[in-house]
Design an enzyme around this catalytic site. Structure first.
Site, mmCIF file in Angstrom:
data_model
loop_
_atom_site.group_PDB
_atom_site.id
_atom_site.type_symbol
_atom_site.label_atom_id
_atom_site.label_comp_id
_atom_site.label_asym_id
_atom_site.label_seq_id
_atom_site.Cartn_x
_atom_site.Cartn_y
_atom_site.Cartn_z
ATOM 1 N NE ARG A 112 4.231 24.096 1.834
ATOM 2 C CZ ARG A 112 3.736 23.725 2.905
ATOM 3 N NH1 ARG A 112 2.750 24.456 3.437
ATOM 4 N NH2 ARG A 112 4.352 23.291 3.953
ATOM 5 C CB THR A 388 -4.482 21.767 6.218
ATOM 6 O OG1 THR A 388 -3.154 22.154 6.926
ATOM 7 C CG2 THR A 388 -4.579 22.180 4.762
ATOM 8 C CD GLU A 427 2.571 26.058 6.235
ATOM 9 O OE1 GLU A 427 3.286 25.089 6.267
ATOM 10 O OE2 GLU A 427 1.468 25.978 6.189
ATOM 11 C CB SER A 459 2.903 20.557 1.865
ATOM 12 O OG SER A 459 1.337 20.169 2.245
ATOM 13 C CB SER A 460 1.664 15.904 4.744
ATOM 14 O OG SER A 460 2.732 15.566 5.262
ATOM 15 N N GLY A 481 -2.346 17.344 8.671
ATOM 16 C CA GLY A 481 -0.648 17.155 8.653
ATOM 17 C C GLY A 481 -0.208 15.943 8.296
#
Length: 578
Positions: A112, A388, A427, A459-460, A481
């Site tokens: 990440r 994403t 981000e 994050s998801s 998302g």
């Protein structure tokens, strides 16, 4: 009596308007035909790659045929996506990878993005402590330190079978050097964001043009090809040091960004223990923090396991209500407790504790919706892109990879590294710019996700691998998302509870609740008219949306063959196998 009647009348009016919206949404015209042959549903004998662009899926299969394993294929596919899927495939962003090797070994790789060393808690607030609109979403100040290239190198060093780094980069280099024909969705988005490209970049980059993009146009990216070649020759150092690092820092200085050479050189990936939970006779292997996805998915599965969803029926009011009430509680927990576990003591064990989850569902009423405003996150004694892109891969030996990467919003910050040819992420918007204030996706964050130098934003993303009776069963994940978690959940439930074949499970319409705002988001054909009215009468608010997360999945069938499925919501999704 009058107030009760008036409330029912209002719900009836809202329901009628909502139904009209769903009908109109369902009548949308389909995009023009792609310049490529797209396969979104395929059975393979040995190997399967499902990714967000046909050229990327083909690259993955090419590597498998050359003797690479699932990890090799995932790396090559990710670099290819950086070329052919510029709005989300990336080397200027970051992501997560979950691995299950054929011998049962599991791993979770966190690459990440991180906040730059000079980032600070209130950097997106004005003098009145109000969040400055767009500052964390567009432009140079929205960019976190990228992690993708370091992540791919770490995965290669630990798991590669091919042992040839350059071979994994070469297909992407050729695609960038020689160009490829863009699809209709990419042409549409390039045109849509053209104004932002002009605002954030100097001329001379491939995406800043005066004319209109059309399907079939050849997109050539010479600067990106040169960047990829430096990575091919020097590994991650070809990105975090040397010429590419100089280009990134120069770009940061041009637009007032924060990333320095030291930030790039100091970036490190994190190998973490996967979140592993049980659901009936299934074992779910998924991503730990700094992703919220694995904890949330595991909580949801544990919460709903006692309820007979199959008996209730697919998309019955009773089934939807049960799942939504679990989602409401899980997203409330997410807002308070989840963040980067290197900076905040995330209470994973407590959040997944059976007794705690029973307490969270103790006030669940099978006949009435809970008001989100009346319910906060849980309490316990111990502190414990939309744009994403996801790829699911299984190789002939039974190794499996679920990898999700992102720039966050379409084309990230809209900033292209001049001379480098790639977009940088936005981000920083996934942090809590101000605790209690929602981000782009409407997600609320707290102290656990406040901005700190070197910290990873929550994050998801939910790359997930499922075993059945100790054997590999399902590889699944998605972009989308805040709806990623619930889409992965529903896809798993569609297969294991409702008995759907994988293509039907992925295509099935979805719904989503995330605590705040207090509403069920519903795709056009999700939940029939009668059941929707029951939900309204129970006190739920429904909001129609055109689509949610875009699942890519591979299922191991009883005969050992592989069923690969891309999401028909995205016309570029492609499954490739042999």
């Amino acid at each position: 009596m009058f107030n009760k009647y008036y409330t029912k009348m209002k719900r009836s009016i809202f329901f009628s308007i909502f139904s009209i919206f769903l009908i109109l949404s369902a009548c949308r015209t389909k995009p023009d035909k792609s310049p490529y042959t797209i396969t979104q549903n395929i059975i393979g004998d040995s190997c399967m790659v499902v990714a967000e662009h046909p050229l990327a899926s083909k690259v993955g299969v090419k590597i498998l045929k050359a003797g690479g394993n699932a990890i090799d294929a995932a790396i090559a596919t990710q670099f290819a996506l950086a070329v052919v899927h510029p709005r989300a495939g990336n080397i200027g962003g970051g992501g997560f990878m979950v691995v299950r090797m054929a011998d049962g070994e599991t791993a979770a790789l966190d690459y990440r993005e991180e906040a730059p060393s000079s980032a600070y808690r209130d950097m997106y607030l004005d003098s009145t402590e109000t969040v400055i609109e767009l500052l964390s979403k567009e432009g140079h100040l929205a960019v976190g330190v990228p992690g993708t290239v370091a992540g791919m190198e770490a995965a290669f060093q630990k798991f590669s079978q091919l042992k040839n780094w350059g071979q994994l980069l070469e297909p992407a280099i050729q695609l960038a050097e020689n160009g490829f024909k863009i699809t209709q969705p990419e042409a549409t988005r390039l045109n849509k964001y053209k104004k932002q490209f002009f605002q954030q970049n100097e001329t001379g980059v491939p995406f800043v043009i005066k004319g209109q993009w059309e399907m079939g146009d050849l997109l050539v990216q010479k600067d990106l090809a040169a960047t990829l070649r430096r990575i091919s020759e020097h590994g991650a150092k070809g990105f975090y040091e040397g010429e590419t690092a100089d280009l990134i820092v120069t770009e940061m200085k041009r637009g007032g960004g924060l990333i320095t050479k030291e930030d790039l050189q100091n970036y490190e990936v994190r190998w973490r223990d996967p979140i592993i939970s049980e659901y009936k006779n299934y074992r779910v292997i998924t991503m730990p923090p700094s992703s919220s996805g694995g904890v949330a998915l595991s909580q949801l599965l544990k919460m709903i396991e006692p309820f007979p969803l199959a008996q209730y029926g697919f998309h019955s009011a009773k089934s939807v209500h049960t799942i939504v009430e679990a989602e409401r509680r899980v997203y409330a927990d997410r807002s308070k407790f989840l963040g980067d576990s290197d900076f905040y003591p995330v209470p994973v064990d407590s959040l997944l504790d059976d007794d705690y989850l029973k307490i969270r569902m103790a006030d669940f009423d099978i006949s009435e919706a809970t008001l989100s405003d009346s319910m906060g996150s849980g309490n316990f004694k111990d502190v414990e892109s939309f744009e994403t892109t996801h790829t699911s891969i299984v190789d002939a030996a039974g190794n499996a990879v679920a990898v999700t990467t992102t720039l966050n919003l379409n084309y990230g910050s809209k900033v292209i590294v001049a001379g480098g040819g790639f977009f940088l992420n936005d981000e920083m918007d996934d942090f809590s710019a101000k605790p209690g204030v929602p981000n782009y996706f409407g997600l609320i964050g707290a102290e656990a996700n406040a901005i700190e130098p070197g910290k990873r934003m929550l994050s998801s993303m939910t790359p997930t691998i499922v075993e059945k009776d100790d054997d590999l069963f399902l590889v699944v994940g998605a972009p989308g998302g805040s709806t990623i978690i619930t889409a992965v959940l529903q896809t798993i439930l569609n297969v294991v509870e409702y008995g759907m074949p994988l293509d039907e499970a992925v295509e099935a319409p979805r719904f989503h609740h995330q605590w705040l705002p207090d509403q069920i988001k519903v795709e056009p054909t999700a939940i029939d008219t009668v059941e929707r009215q029951i939900l309204w009468d129970m006190g739920h608010q429904l909001k129609g949306v055109s689509r949610m997360a875009l699942i890519k999945a591979v299922q191991v069938l009883p005969d050992g063959k592989l069923h690969g499925v891309g999401d028909p919501r995205n016309v570029d999704d492609h499954a490739e196998g042999y």
